[in-house]
Every structure is written in C-alpha cells, then in structure tokens.
Design an enzyme around this catalytic site. Structure first.
Site, PDB file in Angstrom:
ATOM      1  CD  GLU A 177     -19.642 -12.246 -12.167  1.00 11.06           C
ATOM      2  OE1 GLU A 177     -20.199 -11.787 -13.190  1.00 11.06           O
ATOM      3  OE2 GLU A 177     -20.050 -12.007 -11.021  1.00 11.06           O
ATOM      4  CB  SER A 457      16.539  34.945  16.456  1.00 11.21           C
ATOM      5  OG  SER A 457      16.158  36.130  17.120  1.00 11.21           O
TER       6      SER A 457
END
Length: 802
Positions: A177, A457
């Site tokens: 780069e 229940s």
C-alpha cells in the site's frame, strides 16, 4: 498600474496566508482532538462463562472437544502455538489431549497461555499437567464471545496494539500500500507522480497515490467521497498528523480503522476483527497466507471478498505473497508454500462463534436497567454472563429432537410447531441457557421473554402452596365433583377434568399429582383468588394477573421466564432468587463497574415449601409426569408439573433436579390446537435435556418443623406402616391428623418399663430413623398419639412404679 497590481497581489497573498494559517490551526485542532480523544465507539462485549478444568472433574472428552471447537481452536497433529489442540487417540477408556490454551485477562486474575496435557479416564478428567510435568489444580479456558451491543453506525472493531500484529502484517501493508511509508511526511510526491503517470497511460483511474497516512485521514476524519475538496483537505491533514504523531502511532490507528468487510449490517473495521470474521481466530494466531489475504483486502474488501469471489481473492493473496518475496521480506520457499495453501476462510458469515440471540436479548434487558444505551454501545464494556454454551447446545438438541419426533408422528404439524426453553441453576438463579424459538441461532421473536401464553396447570403448585398456608395438609380430602360458578357477566364457569371423569374425595397431594381440575377449582374458591395471586407474586410473577376463578386452572398469560422464576423459588426452598444472566461488568480497562451477586429473600416458610416439593416429586413418580422414570434413574428425585392450556393449545412442563431447572413450552404461533399435552409434548423435551445433562439428584432435608406420618389415603386418618392404603406424608408440626384407623391402633407398639413405657423412638408406625425415602426427602417421623384408654393405663402404671 503594475505597482497597483503587485500591491493587490501582495495583500491577497497576505490574506490567503492568514486565512491559511487559521485554517491550518483549525485543522490541527481537529486532528488532535479526535486522535488524542476517544477515537472509536467500542461496543460492549458479552462473554459466556469460562469452562473451568480441574482433576477429578466429571467431564466427557467430547464435551471438552465441543467447547474448544466453539472457541475456534484448531485440531492439529502437532500443537505449536496458542489455539491449537492435539486430540489423542482413545485407548480403552483412556484419552489424552494436548492443549495450547490462549489465556485471558479475567477481572480477578490473568490466566496465561499454557501448554497442557490432559488425561481422561472415561468421562473423568484425571490430571492436568503443564509442559514441565507439574500437576495444576485448576485452569480456566477463555470465555466464548456471545455477542456485542453496537453503536448506531453499526461499526465493529476489536482493538489491537501494534506489538500484537502478526509477523509480516506491517511489512505486507507497507510493501503493497505505501512502500515509502517510513520515509515520507504524510504525502508522497513520488507516489502521486507514479499514480498520475499510470492513470494517464491507462486513460482511466486505475491507481491511487494515497499514502497509509492519507488513507487513515480519509477513513478516520473525512469520507470516501471522491472530490477535489476532500483531497485538498486530506493533504494538509496528513502532513499535520505526521508532524504530531509517530509512525508507530499512525500505523496502530490504521490497523484498527481500515475497513475490511461487511457482516450483515455491521461494518468490519480493523485487522483484529477481520481475523475473527474471516478465519475465526485471534489475530496473533494468523499464518502467513492468512495475513497476506487480509493485507490484499485493503484495496477492495467487496471486490476481493473471499466468500463471494474466491478466485479473485486467491489471485490477490498470491500477488501480495509475490511482492513480499520480491522485496525479500519472505523467501521464495515461504512464498511457494503459502501460495499452495487454500484461503482457509470460514464458510459462515458471522462475527461471533456463539450466536445466542435469545440469551443476548436477556443480557441487554438486564444491562439497560443500569446502563444507558450510549454507554453500552460506545465504552467497550466487558460483560461476563452465566451462559453455559454446553447447556445451550444440549437444550437446542433436546428441542430439535423432540420437535422432529412430534412432526414425524403428526405430519400435519410439520413446520408449525414452535418451542421455548429456559434452563437455570436452582441453587443460584443463574440462567444457563435460553431458547427463544425452534431456530435458536436466528434473531427474531424471543418467546422465552416476550411470549405470553396460558400456563395451564403450571399454576396449580402455587395455588396448592397457598392452601397449605391456610391450614390444608397434603392429606386433606378434596371433593373432585362437577361445579358451576356464576360469573359477573352472567355466564357459568364449569371446569372439567381432562379425562372428563369425576373422582369423588381425593387427598390433596393426589389431586395435584393427577392434575384434577374440579378439586383444584373447589380448593381455589375456598381460599380465594386473592391469595392465589399473592402467592404467585411472592414466588416471582411481576405481570398483572386476572382476578377470576379461571386463574386456578392456568388462564393467566405468562412467559416461560415468568414460570422459571416461580419454580426457581419453589426449588430454592421458598427463597426468591431473581433469575440473572449477568455476573460481572467491567470497563474496557478491566476495572469492575458492577457485580450481580446472589440475592435471596424468603417468601414462603420452609415447612410449606417442603410439602409442595414432596407433592411435585409425586407428580413425577405417580402423576402426570411419571414417564420421567421410564428414561431417567429413579434416584434423580425430579420434581415438576405438566401443563396444558384450555383447548390444548399450549404444552408446558416445569421441573427441577438438584442442579438443573428447566421450563419448556411447545405450541403454535397461530394458536392452533396441538396433538399433544404437557405430558406428551413439553415433558419429552425436558427428559431429552436431562438425559444429556445427567444432573444431580434433588435432595430435600425436612425442616425442623416437619414430621412424616403414615396416612390412610382413603380416609385421611392416621395410619401405620404395613396398613393397607397407607402412605407416609410430611406435615408441618401440629397439623397431622390425630384420629387413627383401626389398623394403626392394632399396631401400637410398647417398650419395657425401663425405657419409660413410652412410644418407640421415631414414633409408632413410622420409620423414625431419619433415612431419606425414595422421594429424596429426609424424613422425621412424628409420634402417633396413644388411644385414650391406653394413655390412662400408661399413667396408672407410671404412678404405680413411682
């Protein structure tokens, strides 16, 4: 005229210089403010519990293997660095594992990386030795990353320091780069000239002249917009950055800022996070071919995406390797070897190995009670939770296998069934696993937290517990007969039993075990709906509850987490322990911010809780959950309750053992009718989970105020061991029946006068030896009262001897 023009140009130059100076001062301030301040909004990191290893631990080698796979360890033939495992061949029942652990900075201590040798015999970890052969008493693996809480810009990064960068990364970046990075002052005239020449020859833009410093300026301060104004700002800011800060500081910022990909909505910034995203590894464990790929991605993360464009990515990686070889950073042999390697990129596009969205949702909600969203998404907090990845895995397996079995049996339900599960430790209240839907790894509607469905229940144990507080006992006879209850709107409430059969007089514990609706409704009407609501709230329900008789049979819309809290309190002997997912929160520097300790508050007396625990064990032994012991050992002493909502639209089971509590819900999002009940649906998933977990048995020592008495089930009278129809039941002191059956009177035992002519130790008709019975309860027998004539005779004999 000329002199006037020169004066004008001079003045203009002075104005430009002044404005330029002010501009540079302003730009310098901008550069310094952000570079020296908080550079990035760092998301909070959420971690699971760390797996502790110690000699003598019951741990199957396959469980350890699954944990290491989840942490991203590499299984190799020779472990040369952290994050590697050599999985030895199994010989008979012995197994050897060489593990290079990574280490982790925990809030209480630093766990260093270790080279370990683990020896197993069967499912027992026998020993842990380090490289020098020293036996280690305890080690902790690093915790699995569960997820994060991200800023609004959806940027994510895992910050690294420059020394953490793997070998060749810096060289690869510089060579590819910005080859003049260590020689220029932020801007490279040579690079700009070279780029202009290449672009002119090509007749189009093919190469940029930006240095690494300029790229950092563009990403960190400006935008990616290609415009002259942005370029004019970029140049002086790059120079100012170079004047103010060292090359190392600039490089470190670049390593953490550069954009390297996209994970869904989240942008992947920095090499630290990119290493996890593409390879599932910490950055310091990357090899040369992986480093080269990441360096090559800087030019275009989308264009060279190795998942979408593998051939293009491979070509780019190999080019980076060639450049490194040409510049003599690596040898030709290293280049050839690295170019021969595959890309080694993970197939799945996920940043996090854990990916437990339902559990992360619970963590976020608990965090937001104390921290604002801005802090959670920007300060880099570290959140340590109780999530057990192995418990989560087993819960998912249990749910998936149960749903697959049901859909195979009922093809018309295929794709329609949904599920949720909450798994906790009943001793601490820590949530170990959470399932929000059948696709547990996908974000979506969290049924564990947000679903509100009739609990059926599951509401009965709190109702019966409230009745026990009002003077009822487990032996109290209830009338299980039809009833009609007028409602305020003029309608008639007529509850029916599931089997559409009435059972006459039944003992209270039998009514709960068999889940009879008629006797339960009568009991609820007797004690009042307000007492039932009060009990539910004391046990942990925060939601508003309907004050109608239908509540007695579960017409209350609650979530699985709500019910887990209720049963958590029952399992914890009446002490309400708030369910919690978080153990500790630290800041980014590992300083403790808040701790979430174990908290308890007694809500129900220990005597009544012991009675309801006994009754819930009876549900598993003789009641609606008796299928538990067809697949699990009898000594488990499981306690729980099945639940089926009206119209059979919800299947529930809540149950606990010594160290595991789980609540399971099965149903349909469209509220369609199910082909299963709580017993044939949710209970199956609960059993499947416990078969994998192999939990500890539930033990419930009787409190001091509880005694065990033999009771005749038909009449509710006091009986004796060996009498027909007798069962030993626990009673709070002073509440057991005094009247005896004829059989009990006939079996009255006596001791010789030297022992006081009294009752035998432990009482008549009771074991009295304190042994735990088959229910796991520690029994204390209550003396049987003597018949009146016998009592008078005993008094007369005592007087004669005195």
């Amino acid at each position: 005229m000329l002199s006037r023009t020169l004066v004008f140009l001079l003045k203009l130059s002075l104005v430009v210089m002044v404005l330029g100076s002010f501009g540079l001062v302003w730009l310098d301030a901008q550069v310094r403010e952000k570079f020296e301040g908080k550079r990035w909004a760092l998301p909070a990191r959420v971690y699971a519990r760390p797996l502790e290893l110690y000699p003598g631990q019951q741990l199957a080698p396959e469980t350890l293997k699954r944990e290491l796979q989840g942490l991203g360890y590499r299984f190799v033939r020779k472990a040369e660095q952290s994050g590697m495992v050599v999985w030895g061949a199994k010989k008979a029942r012995n197994h050897q594992v060489r593990l290079h652990s990574r280490g982790f900075e925990f809030p209480d201590s630093i766990e260093p990386p270790r080279d370990l040798l683990l020896n197993f015999t069967g499912n027992t970890l026998n020993s842990i030795r380090n490289r020098q052969g020293k036996v280690l008493p305890l080690i902790r693996l690093e915790p699995m990353l569960v997820g994060g809480i991200y800023p609004n810009n959806n940027e994510d990064r895992d910050l690294i320091r420059l020394p953490q960068a793997p070998e060749y990364l810096i060289q690869a970046l510089v060579q590819v780069e910005d080859r003049d990075f260590f020689g220029h002052f932020g801007v490279s005239p040579k690079g700009i000239a070279r780029a202009m020449w290449v672009n002119l020859k090509a007749g189009r833009f093919v190469q940029g002249g930006s240095t690494l410093t300029q790229q950092l300026i563009k990403n960190f301060y400006l935008t990616s917009e290609r415009s002259l104004s942005r370029k004019l700002l970029e140049l002086p800011m790059a120079v100012l950055l170079e004047l103010r800060y060292s090359k190392d500081e600039i490089l470190e910022a670049y390593l953490n800022e550069v954009y390297l990909g996209q994970s869904g909505k989240r942008a992947v910034h920095g090499f630290g996070l990119a290493a996890q995203y593409y390879f599932g590894l910490p950055i310091d464990e990357l090899q040369l071919h992986q480093v080269a790929l990441l360096a090559g991605l800087v030019k275009g993360p989308s264009y060279y995406d190795p998942r979408r464009n593998p051939e293009r990515a491979l070509k780019r990686r190999n080019l980076v390797l060639k450049i490194l070889a040409d510049q003599q950073v690596i040898t030709r042999a290293q280049m050839i070897k690295a170019q021969a390697r595959p890309l080694d990129v993970l197939k799945r596009r996920s940043l996090h190995k854990g990916n437990f969205p339902a559990y992360l949702d619970l963590v976020k909600r608990q965090l937001r009670e104390e921290y604002p969203q801005e802090i959670l998404s920007s300060e880099g907090l570290r959140v340590f939770t109780a999530l057990d990845p192995q418990a989560q895995y087993r819960a998912e397996q249990a749910v998936n296998s149960t749903l697959a079995t049901l859909e195979k049996r009922y093809p018309e339900q295929k794709g329609q069934l949904q599920a949720s599960m909450v798994v906790s430790n009943p001793q601490t209240g820590e949530v170990m696993a959470l399932i929000g839907g059948r696709n547990a790894r996908y974000r979506g509607f969290n049924r564990a937290l947000d679903m509100r469905r009739p609990v059926g229940s599951l509401v009965k144990p709190p109702l019966y517990l409230a009745a026990l507080e009002q003077g009822y006992t487990l032996a109290s006879l209830l009338e299980d007969e039809p009833l009609r209850v007028p409602q305020a709107d003029g309608s008639i409430w007529q509850p029916q039993n599931f089997d559409r059969t009435s059972h006459g007089l039944v003992p209270l514990h039998h009514s709960l075990a068999r889940s009879y609706n008629q006797s339960t409704a009568r009991l609820g009407l007797d004690i009042g709906v307000d007492r039932v609501i009060d009990m539910l709230q004391r046990l942990g329900v925060r939601s508003e509850l309907p004050a109608y008789p239908s509540l007695f049979l579960g017409a209350a819309n609650l979530s699985p987490v709500d019910m887990a809290q209720v049963y958590q309190t029952i399992a914890a002997n009446g002490f309400r322990t708030p369910l919690r997912a978080i153990r500790l929160v630290t800041d980014a520097e590992n300083q403790e911010l808040s701790r979430y300790p174990y908290e308890v508050e007694q809500q129900v007396a220990s005597g009544q809780i012991h009675l309801i625990q006994y009754a819930l064990q009876e549900v598993a032994r003789r009641g609606t959950a008796r299928s538990i012991y067809q697949q699990l050992p009898y000594k488990l002493n499981a306690a729980g309750k099945t639940g089926t909502s009206n119209g059979q639209r919800d299947s529930w089971f809540a149950g606990f053992t010594g160290n595991r509590l789980a609540v399971v819900w099965l149903g349909r999002d469209d509220n369609g009718k199910l082909p299963v009940t709580g017993s044939s649906g949710a209970l199956k998933a609960w059993i499947a989970l416990m078969k994998q977990v192999q939990p500890q048995p539930f033990q419930a020592p009787a409190p001091d105020d509880v005694n065990y008495v033999w009771i005749d089930l038909a009449s509710g009278l006091r009986s004796a061991e060996g009498c027909e129809g007798a069962q030993q039941l626990p009673f709070v002191a002073g509440t057991s029946p005094r009247q005896m059956t004829r059989c009990a009177q006939e079996q009255t035992a006596w001791l010789p006068p030297e022992n006081g002519w009294g009752r035998a130790e432990g009482g008549y008709g009771a074991t009295g030896d304190g042994r735990p019975d088959d229910s796991g309860t520690q029994r204390r027998a209550e003396p049987v009262p003597l018949p009146e004539p016998v009592r008078k005779l005993e008094s007369w004999i005592r007087g004669w001897f005195d």
